[in-house]
Motif scaffolding. Structure first.
Motif, PDB file in Angstrom:
ATOM      1  N   VAL A   2       0.784  14.883  -4.567  1.00 47.21           N
ATOM      2  CA  VAL A   2       1.255  15.232  -3.216  1.00 47.21           C
ATOM      3  C   VAL A   2       0.075  15.583  -2.316  1.00 47.21           C
ATOM      4  CG1 VAL A   2       2.560  16.907  -1.881  1.00 47.21           C
ATOM      5  CG2 VAL A   2       3.551  15.944  -3.952  1.00 47.21           C
ATOM      6  N   ILE A   3      -0.866  16.380  -2.854  1.00 42.92           N
ATOM      7  CA  ILE A   3      -2.060  16.733  -2.079  1.00 42.92           C
ATOM      8  C   ILE A   3      -2.870  15.484  -1.744  1.00 42.92           C
ATOM      9  CG2 ILE A   3      -4.257  17.983  -2.150  1.00 42.92           C
ATOM     10  CD1 ILE A   3      -2.892  20.071  -3.904  1.00 42.92           C
ATOM     11  N   ARG A   4      -2.983  14.574  -2.712  1.00 46.86           N
ATOM     12  CA  ARG A   4      -3.720  13.317  -2.501  1.00 46.86           C
ATOM     13  C   ARG A   4      -3.098  12.497  -1.373  1.00 46.86           C
ATOM     14  NH1 ARG A   4      -5.002   8.981  -1.338  1.00 46.86           N
ATOM     15  NH2 ARG A   4      -5.921   7.273  -2.535  1.00 46.86           N
ATOM     16  N   ILE A   5      -1.778  12.370  -1.366  1.00 45.42           N
ATOM     17  CA  ILE A   5      -1.092  11.577  -0.339  1.00 45.42           C
ATOM     18  C   ILE A   5      -1.237  12.221   1.034  1.00 45.42           C
ATOM     19  CG2 ILE A   5       1.163  10.744   0.431  1.00 45.42           C
ATOM     20  CD1 ILE A   5       1.943  10.474  -2.512  1.00 45.42           C
ATOM     21  N   GLN A  63       0.836  -1.188   0.000  1.00 44.97           N
ATOM     22  CA  GLN A  63       0.000   0.000   0.000  1.00 44.97           C
ATOM     23  C   GLN A  63       0.878   1.248   0.000  1.00 44.97           C
ATOM     24  OE1 GLN A  63      -3.300  -0.158  -0.252  1.00 44.97           O
ATOM     25  NE2 GLN A  63      -3.235  -2.409  -0.239  1.00 44.97           N
ATOM     26  N   LEU A  64       0.437   2.270  -0.746  1.00 40.64           N
ATOM     27  CA  LEU A  64       1.212   3.506  -0.850  1.00 40.64           C
ATOM     28  C   LEU A  64       1.420   4.155   0.516  1.00 40.64           C
ATOM     29  CD1 LEU A  64       2.568   5.505  -2.776  1.00 40.64           C
ATOM     30  CD2 LEU A  64       0.374   6.694  -2.963  1.00 40.64           C
ATOM     31  N   SER A  65       0.414   4.045   1.402  1.00 35.62           N
ATOM     32  CA  SER A  65       0.517   4.663   2.725  1.00 35.62           C
ATOM     33  C   SER A  65       1.625   4.048   3.577  1.00 35.62           C
ATOM     34  CB  SER A  65      -0.822   4.543   3.459  1.00 35.62           C
ATOM     35  OG  SER A  65      -1.186   3.178   3.596  1.00 35.62           O
ATOM     36  N   LYS A 125       4.297  18.619 -13.796  1.00 34.24           N
ATOM     37  CA  LYS A 125       4.445  19.374 -12.548  1.00 34.24           C
ATOM     38  C   LYS A 125       3.090  19.551 -11.863  1.00 34.24           C
ATOM     39  CE  LYS A 125       8.551  22.011 -13.940  1.00 34.24           C
ATOM     40  NZ  LYS A 125       9.092  23.359 -14.263  1.00 34.24           N
ATOM     41  N   GLY A 126       2.065  19.847 -12.670  1.00 41.12           N
ATOM     42  CA  GLY A 126       0.730  19.979 -12.109  1.00 41.12           C
ATOM     43  C   GLY A 126       0.218  18.672 -11.530  1.00 41.12           C
ATOM     44  N   VAL A 127       0.455  17.574 -12.264  1.00 37.39           N
ATOM     45  CA  VAL A 127       0.033  16.250 -11.777  1.00 37.39           C
ATOM     46  C   VAL A 127       0.747  15.911 -10.469  1.00 37.39           C
ATOM     47  CG1 VAL A 127       0.088  13.776 -12.273  1.00 37.39           C
ATOM     48  CG2 VAL A 127      -0.559  15.388 -14.062  1.00 37.39           C
ATOM     49  N   ALA A 128       2.043  16.257 -10.389  1.00 34.36           N
ATOM     50  CA  ALA A 128       2.818  15.980  -9.179  1.00 34.36           C
ATOM     51  C   ALA A 128       2.226  16.711  -7.976  1.00 34.36           C
ATOM     52  CB  ALA A 128       4.270  16.388  -9.373  1.00 34.36           C
ATOM     53  N   VAL A 129       1.766  17.948  -8.185  1.00 31.65           N
ATOM     54  CA  VAL A 129       1.148  18.713  -7.091  1.00 31.65           C
ATOM     55  C   VAL A 129      -0.111  18.008  -6.600  1.00 31.65           C
ATOM     56  CG1 VAL A 129      -0.015  20.869  -6.502  1.00 31.65           C
ATOM     57  CG2 VAL A 129       2.106  20.920  -7.817  1.00 31.65           C
ATOM     58  N   PHE A 130      -0.955  17.538  -7.555  1.00 31.35           N
ATOM     59  CA  PHE A 130      -2.188  16.840  -7.178  1.00 31.35           C
ATOM     60  C   PHE A 130      -1.886  15.542  -6.423  1.00 31.35           C
ATOM     61  CE2 PHE A 130      -4.260  19.277 -10.733  1.00 31.35           C
ATOM     62  CZ  PHE A 130      -5.163  19.959  -9.915  1.00 31.35           C
ATOM     63  N   LEU A 147     -11.333  15.618   0.408  1.00 32.41           N
ATOM     64  CA  LEU A 147     -10.266  16.140  -0.440  1.00 32.41           C
ATOM     65  C   LEU A 147      -9.547  15.001  -1.156  1.00 32.41           C
ATOM     66  CD1 LEU A 147      -8.625  18.548  -1.442  1.00 32.41           C
ATOM     67  CD2 LEU A 147      -7.176  18.324   0.587  1.00 32.41           C
ATOM     68  N   SER A 148      -9.318  13.893  -0.450  1.00 26.40           N
ATOM     69  CA  SER A 148      -8.666  12.739  -1.054  1.00 26.40           C
ATOM     70  C   SER A 148      -9.496  12.183  -2.208  1.00 26.40           C
ATOM     71  CB  SER A 148      -8.448  11.650  -0.003  1.00 26.40           C
ATOM     72  OG  SER A 148      -7.869  10.498  -0.587  1.00 26.40           O
ATOM     73  N   TRP A 149     -10.827  12.083  -2.006  1.00 29.26           N
ATOM     74  CA  TRP A 149     -11.710  11.600  -3.072  1.00 29.26           C
ATOM     75  C   TRP A 149     -11.688  12.554  -4.267  1.00 29.26           C
ATOM     76  CZ3 TRP A 149     -15.977  13.930  -5.300  1.00 29.26           C
ATOM     77  CH2 TRP A 149     -16.731  13.131  -6.164  1.00 29.26           C
ATOM     78  N   LEU A 150     -11.703  13.851  -3.997  1.00 33.41           N
ATOM     79  CA  LEU A 150     -11.698  14.848  -5.068  1.00 33.41           C
ATOM     80  C   LEU A 150     -10.415  14.757  -5.884  1.00 33.41           C
ATOM     81  CD1 LEU A 150     -13.102  17.266  -6.376  1.00 33.41           C
ATOM     82  CD2 LEU A 150     -11.946  18.739  -4.724  1.00 33.41           C
ATOM     83  N   MET A 151      -9.268  14.599  -5.203  1.00 31.14           N
ATOM     84  CA  MET A 151      -7.997  14.478  -5.914  1.00 31.14           C
ATOM     85  C   MET A 151      -7.962  13.207  -6.763  1.00 31.14           C
ATOM     86  SD  MET A 151      -6.158  17.141  -5.393  1.00 31.14           S
ATOM     87  CE  MET A 151      -7.742  18.009  -5.478  1.00 31.14           C
ATOM     88  N   ASN A 152      -8.574  12.128  -6.264  1.00 28.07           N
ATOM     89  CA  ASN A 152      -8.653  10.890  -7.044  1.00 28.07           C
ATOM     90  C   ASN A 152      -9.378  11.120  -8.367  1.00 28.07           C
ATOM     91  OD1 ASN A 152      -7.234   9.091  -5.458  1.00 28.07           O
ATOM     92  ND2 ASN A 152      -9.004   8.544  -4.211  1.00 28.07           N
ATOM     93  N   GLN A 153     -10.487  11.871  -8.295  1.00 28.08           N
ATOM     94  CA  GLN A 153     -11.267  12.141  -9.514  1.00 28.08           C
ATOM     95  C   GLN A 153     -10.478  13.005 -10.496  1.00 28.08           C
ATOM     96  OE1 GLN A 153     -14.120  10.350  -9.669  1.00 28.08           O
ATOM     97  NE2 GLN A 153     -13.377   9.712  -7.650  1.00 28.08           N
TER      98      GLN A 153
END
Length: 295
Positions: free
Chosen positions: A65-68, A4-6, A58-63, A78-84
Motif C-alpha cells: 500500500v505504501i509502495r502504491i 500497468q498497476l498505476s 499483513k506486513g507485506v500488504a502494508v508495504f 520511498l517508492s524505490w525503498l519499498m521495492n527493495q
C-alpha cells in the motif's frame, strides 16, 4: 499493450475502457489478467489462513500500500525503498516460513480440485456417523466431551495447544479419548480436514452473560470458539448427558439424535445451498429462546 498497476487509479483509463473499445482484444486480456491475479491472491490467503504466516502477509500488504501511494504521489525515493524491501523480504520470508510454505504446497496438492463432490459427501457422512456413534455412547453414560470441527476459519492457534494425533476419525477412538481419568480426556478434540488433528486442546472461554448458569466450562469453551471462528462444536454434558451444538455464536442445547444429525449434515456435508438450512437453525434458536423465556 501492457497493463500497468498505476492504471487502476487512473480515472481516464477507466473512462476510456468503458466508453470505447470495451470488447477489444487488449482490454479483454487486461481484464482476464486482473481476475487471474485476484484469484491467485485469494487462494494464497486461503492457504495461509490460520497460520503464523498471516501476520507476515499483513506486513507485506502494508508495504505494498505504501509502495502504491508513494508512486501515485511521486515520492520516488520511498517508492524505490519499498521495492527493495518487498523484493528481498519475499526471499527472507521463504526461508523463515519454510514449514508453512511446504504445508501450503502439500495442501494445494490434495485440494478439492482433485476430489469429486460425491467423494466429499461420502467422507463427511462417514465422519458424521462416527460422531453419532461416539455421542450416543457418551451421552448414555454421561461422559463429558468437546469436539470442534474446523471449517473455513483456521484453528491452528488452538491446535498448537493440544496433543498431536493426526488420526482417522472413528467412534471408538473418540470414545477412548474422552473416557475419564485418561491422559487425553481433558480439553477439546479438534477435527481438521477430515482427521482428528489434536486432543486435549484449549479453547477460548466465552465471557457472555447470556449463557445460562447451568452450563459449565465445556459449554463456555464451545461458545467461545464459535465467537472467534465459524467452527461447529459438539458438547456432551458430564452432568446430564445432554447433547448441544454451538455455531455462529449460537448455543443450541438439549438436542435429540435426529436434531443434531440434521444440523451436522446441513453444515458439514457439501451440497447445493438448501433453503431449509437457515430455517432449520432458526427453528432451533427460536425454540431455545422461547424455552428460556418460559423459565
Amino acid at each position: 499493450m501492457s497493463f500497468q498497476l498505476s492504471q487502476l487509479f487512473d480515472l481516464n483509463y477507466w473512462r476510456q475502457l468503458i466508453s470505447s473499445d470495451f470488447l477489444s482484444r487488449d482490454y479483454i486480456i487486461n481484464i482476464i489478467d486482473i481476475l487471474v491475479v485476484w484469484y491467485l491472491v485469494y487462494k494464497l490467503i486461503m492457504l495461509v489462513r490460520g497460520t503464523k504466516a498471516v501476520q507476515l502477509l499483513k506486513g507485506v500488504a502494508v508495504f505494498i500500500v505504501i509502495r502504491i501511494l508513494s508512486e501515485i504521489i511521486g515520492l520516488h525515493t520511498l517508492s524505490w525503498l519499498m521495492n527493495q524491501v518487498i523484493m528481498y523480504g519475499v526471499i527472507a520470508a521463504v526461508v523463515i516460513f519454510q514449514p508453512e510454505v511446504r504445508r501450503g504446497l502439500e495442501h494445494l496438492g490434495r485440494s478439492s480440485f482433485f476430489r469429486t463432490s460425491k467423494t466429499e459427501q461420502q467422507e463427511d457422512e462417514k465422519m458424521i456417523l462416527a460422531f453419532d456413534k461416539a455421542i450416543q455412547y457418551m451421552s448414555k453414560r454421561k461422559i463429558g466431551a468437546l469436539i470442534t470441527v474446523e471449517r473455513n476459519t483456521g484453528l491452528d492457534e488452538y491446535i498448537e495447544t493440544g496433543i498431536d494425533l493426526d488420526a482417522d476419525i472413528s467412534g471408538e477412538l473418540l470414545i477412548n479419548i474422552f473416557i475419564p481419568n485418561t491422559p487425553l480426556h481433558d480439553g477439546a478434540v479438534i477435527v481438521k480436514q477430515g482427521k482428528i488433528a489434536v486432543a486435549s486442546a484449549y479453547l477460548p472461554l466465552s465471557e457472555s452473560n447470556l449463557i445460562p448458569k447451568e452450563f459449565g466450562t465445556r459449554h463456555r469453551a464451545a461458545v467461545g470458539i464459535s465467537e472467534v471462528s465459524d467452527a461447529i462444536t459438539i458438547i456432551v454434558s458430564e452432568e446430564t448427558g445432554d447433547v448441544s451444538l454451538t455455531l455462529n455464536n449460537d448455543l443450541i442445547p438439549r438436542l435429540t439424535q435426529e436434531e443434531y444429525l440434521k444440523i451436522l449434515r446441513a453444515e458439514l456435508v457439501p451440497k447445493e445451498e438448501s433453503k431449509d438450512k437457515k430455517n432449520l437453525l432458526q427453528h432451533f434458536i427460536e425454540g431455545v429462546s422461547k424455552g428460556a423465556k418460559k423459565k
